[in-house]
Design a protein around this motif. Sequence first.
Motif, mmCIF file in Angstrom:
data_model
loop_
_atom_site.group_PDB
_atom_site.id
_atom_site.type_symbol
_atom_site.label_atom_id
_atom_site.label_comp_id
_atom_site.label_asym_id
_atom_site.label_seq_id
_atom_site.Cartn_x
_atom_site.Cartn_y
_atom_site.Cartn_z
ATOM 1 N N LEU A 110 -25.223 -37.366 31.064
ATOM 2 C CA LEU A 110 -24.554 -38.584 31.520
ATOM 3 C C LEU A 110 -23.464 -38.882 30.503
ATOM 4 O O LEU A 110 -23.735 -39.070 29.321
ATOM 5 C CB LEU A 110 -25.536 -39.751 31.601
ATOM 6 N N ARG A 111 -22.228 -38.915 30.964
ATOM 7 C CA ARG A 111 -21.106 -39.102 30.039
ATOM 8 C C ARG A 111 -20.707 -40.566 29.963
ATOM 9 O O ARG A 111 -20.424 -41.202 30.977
ATOM 10 C CB ARG A 111 -19.910 -38.248 30.436
ATOM 11 N N LEU A 112 -20.678 -41.081 28.735
ATOM 12 C CA LEU A 112 -20.211 -42.439 28.440
ATOM 13 C C LEU A 112 -19.042 -42.326 27.476
ATOM 14 O O LEU A 112 -18.677 -41.231 27.040
ATOM 15 C CB LEU A 112 -21.335 -43.269 27.804
ATOM 16 N N LYS A 113 -18.451 -43.456 27.133
ATOM 17 C CA LYS A 113 -17.425 -43.506 26.095
ATOM 18 C C LYS A 113 -17.910 -44.412 24.976
ATOM 19 O O LYS A 113 -18.488 -45.470 25.226
ATOM 20 C CB LYS A 113 -16.098 -44.016 26.662
ATOM 21 N N ASN A 114 -17.634 -43.982 23.740
ATOM 22 C CA ASN A 114 -18.006 -44.831 22.620
ATOM 23 C C ASN A 114 -16.918 -45.861 22.354
ATOM 24 O O ASN A 114 -15.923 -45.945 23.081
ATOM 25 C CB ASN A 114 -18.294 -43.991 21.368
ATOM 26 N N SER A 115 -17.084 -46.628 21.304
ATOM 27 C CA SER A 115 -16.139 -47.709 21.009
ATOM 28 C C SER A 115 -14.744 -47.208 20.678
ATOM 29 O O SER A 115 -13.769 -47.953 20.768
ATOM 30 C CB SER A 115 -16.681 -48.558 19.846
ATOM 31 N N ASN A 116 -14.633 -45.924 20.316
ATOM 32 C CA ASN A 116 -13.320 -45.333 20.004
ATOM 33 C C ASN A 116 -12.690 -44.661 21.215
ATOM 34 O O ASN A 116 -11.629 -44.038 21.102
ATOM 35 C CB ASN A 116 -13.472 -44.311 18.877
ATOM 36 N N GLU A 118 -13.971 -42.158 22.814
ATOM 37 C CA GLU A 118 -14.316 -40.748 22.827
ATOM 38 C C GLU A 118 -15.526 -40.500 23.718
ATOM 39 O O GLU A 118 -16.408 -41.353 23.855
ATOM 40 C CB GLU A 118 -14.613 -40.259 21.403
ATOM 41 N N ALA A 119 -15.563 -39.312 24.326
ATOM 42 C CA ALA A 119 -16.676 -38.963 25.217
ATOM 43 C C ALA A 119 -17.979 -38.886 24.432
ATOM 44 O O ALA A 119 -18.033 -38.372 23.308
ATOM 45 C CB ALA A 119 -16.400 -37.647 25.909
ATOM 46 N N MET A 120 -19.032 -39.405 25.032
ATOM 47 C CA MET A 120 -20.360 -39.387 24.426
ATOM 48 C C MET A 120 -21.340 -38.930 25.515
ATOM 49 O O MET A 120 -21.588 -39.663 26.491
ATOM 50 C CB MET A 120 -20.716 -40.779 23.900
ATOM 51 N N ASP A 121 -21.847 -37.720 25.375
ATOM 52 C CA ASP A 121 -22.702 -37.130 26.404
ATOM 53 C C ASP A 121 -24.169 -37.350 26.068
ATOM 54 O O ASP A 121 -24.657 -36.937 25.006
ATOM 55 C CB ASP A 121 -22.405 -35.640 26.541
ATOM 56 N N ILE A 122 -24.871 -37.997 26.997
ATOM 57 C CA ILE A 122 -26.261 -38.379 26.789
ATOM 58 C C ILE A 122 -27.178 -37.412 27.531
ATOM 59 O O ILE A 122 -27.113 -37.307 28.758
ATOM 60 C CB ILE A 122 -26.522 -39.822 27.277
ATOM 61 N N PRO A 123 -28.051 -36.670 26.820
ATOM 62 C CA PRO A 123 -28.973 -35.751 27.490
ATOM 63 C C PRO A 123 -30.199 -36.493 28.014
ATOM 64 O O PRO A 123 -30.427 -37.672 27.706
ATOM 65 C CB PRO A 123 -29.353 -34.782 26.370
ATOM 66 N N SER A 124 -30.980 -35.808 28.802
ATOM 67 C CA SER A 124 -32.201 -36.400 29.346
ATOM 68 C C SER A 124 -33.173 -36.761 28.222
ATOM 69 O O SER A 124 -33.249 -36.085 27.195
ATOM 70 C CB SER A 124 -32.870 -35.418 30.300
ATOM 71 N N GLY A 125 -33.890 -37.847 28.424
ATOM 72 C CA GLY A 125 -34.902 -38.264 27.462
ATOM 73 C C GLY A 125 -34.416 -39.243 26.418
ATOM 74 O O GLY A 125 -35.216 -39.717 25.598
ATOM 75 N N SER A 135 -19.400 -48.238 30.063
ATOM 76 C CA SER A 135 -18.369 -47.218 29.834
ATOM 77 C C SER A 135 -18.716 -45.885 30.511
ATOM 78 O O SER A 135 -18.216 -44.834 30.104
ATOM 79 C CB SER A 135 -18.187 -46.984 28.327
ATOM 80 N N VAL A 136 -19.573 -45.927 31.527
ATOM 81 C CA VAL A 136 -19.991 -44.680 32.166
ATOM 82 C C VAL A 136 -18.794 -43.943 32.773
ATOM 83 O O VAL A 136 -17.907 -44.544 33.379
ATOM 84 C CB VAL A 136 -21.066 -44.950 33.245
ATOM 85 N N GLU A 137 -18.754 -42.622 32.569
ATOM 86 C CA GLU A 137 -17.670 -41.782 33.070
ATOM 87 C C GLU A 137 -18.123 -40.848 34.184
ATOM 88 O O GLU A 137 -17.326 -40.426 35.006
ATOM 89 C CB GLU A 137 -17.097 -40.942 31.933
ATOM 90 N N GLY A 138 -19.391 -40.497 34.185
ATOM 91 C CA GLY A 138 -19.880 -39.590 35.220
ATOM 92 C C GLY A 138 -20.963 -38.674 34.708
ATOM 93 O O GLY A 138 -21.505 -38.852 33.623
ATOM 94 N N VAL A 139 -21.271 -37.671 35.513
ATOM 95 C CA VAL A 139 -22.251 -36.651 35.156
ATOM 96 C C VAL A 139 -21.495 -35.350 34.923
ATOM 97 O O VAL A 139 -20.686 -34.929 35.744
ATOM 98 C CB VAL A 139 -23.300 -36.462 36.276
ATOM 99 N N VAL A 140 -21.732 -34.717 33.779
ATOM 100 C CA VAL A 140 -21.047 -33.468 33.434
ATOM 101 C C VAL A 140 -22.087 -32.398 33.130
ATOM 102 O O VAL A 140 -23.269 -32.695 32.895
ATOM 103 C CB VAL A 140 -20.112 -33.656 32.215
ATOM 104 N N ALA A 141 -21.640 -31.151 33.152
ATOM 105 C CA ALA A 141 -22.539 -30.028 32.862
ATOM 106 C C ALA A 141 -21.779 -28.948 32.102
ATOM 107 O O ALA A 141 -20.656 -28.601 32.463
ATOM 108 C CB ALA A 141 -23.107 -29.466 34.164
ATOM 109 N N SER A 187 -23.795 -50.921 39.874
ATOM 110 C CA SER A 187 -25.246 -50.725 39.941
ATOM 111 C C SER A 187 -25.831 -50.514 38.555
ATOM 112 O O SER A 187 -26.890 -51.062 38.222
ATOM 113 C CB SER A 187 -25.571 -49.528 40.833
ATOM 114 N N LEU A 188 -25.129 -49.732 37.729
ATOM 115 C CA LEU A 188 -25.617 -49.495 36.377
ATOM 116 C C LEU A 188 -25.592 -50.774 35.545
ATOM 117 O O LEU A 188 -26.431 -50.973 34.658
ATOM 118 C CB LEU A 188 -24.783 -48.409 35.703
ATOM 119 N N LEU A 189 -24.626 -51.628 35.834
ATOM 120 C CA LEU A 189 -24.538 -52.880 35.076
ATOM 121 C C LEU A 189 -25.688 -53.820 35.383
ATOM 122 O O LEU A 189 -25.930 -54.768 34.631
ATOM 123 C CB LEU A 189 -23.195 -53.567 35.363
#
Length: 222
Positions: A110-116, A118-125, A135-141, A187-189
């Motif tokens: 799950l790709r988010l953006k940090n305060s700068n 920049e992309a921040m990719d969150i893995p499962s768990g 700041s959600v950007e989408g799902v990437v692989a 929805s995420l909000l």
Amino acid sequence: MRPIKLFLLAFLLLSITNSQAQSPLIAVSNDDHNFIYVGIDNPLTILVDGYSPDKITVTTNTGTLSGSKGKYTINIKTFTRAKLSIIADGKEIGQRELRPRRIPDPRSFLRLKNSNGEAMDIPSGKEVHKDQLQSVEGVVAYIQNFEFDEDLFKVVSYDIRFTKVAGTRKGLKFNSSDDITKKLKESLLTARPGDKITISNIKAKGPDDQIRTLEDITILVR
């Protein structure tokens, strides 16, 4: 040493020398692999003993091959062995085969953006603060630490399920045209600490045009 043994040894050495002269030593290297990945550019180094690299040309029975002077790139689209024909001074002096290999499955994030920004990719768990979901950007692989470009896969669809603290569930389906729409962000909000977000049935298309089904992503909101 007896004369007969000396004669046999001399004959053997002469035979080996003639054999090498008839079949020059050909070295084909693609970073210590004897295979090539389907759908991407694979670098090759091809050298022939006794010939200058600029005198060598190479052809293949499948895919596309480009380059010259010992440095080449091959890209195949099917799972067919690539047969390389090495030509010097206008005649074929040898052939080599390379096995096709499927690119490994990527991992989804799950790709988010940090305060700068920049992309921040969150893995499962992992846990995500509810404010970060704005700041959600989408799902990437992609394949982590892959020897080639990581940006090889495009996520084309997925399902999202929200499990609320109270136990209620809400399901949404998205495809590539949605590109994380305003509806999803809204929805995420609505997520609250303790809620669980599950992204499942993730489909990603690779450079070999195959659709991969990836592992789910489960995020806990804090």
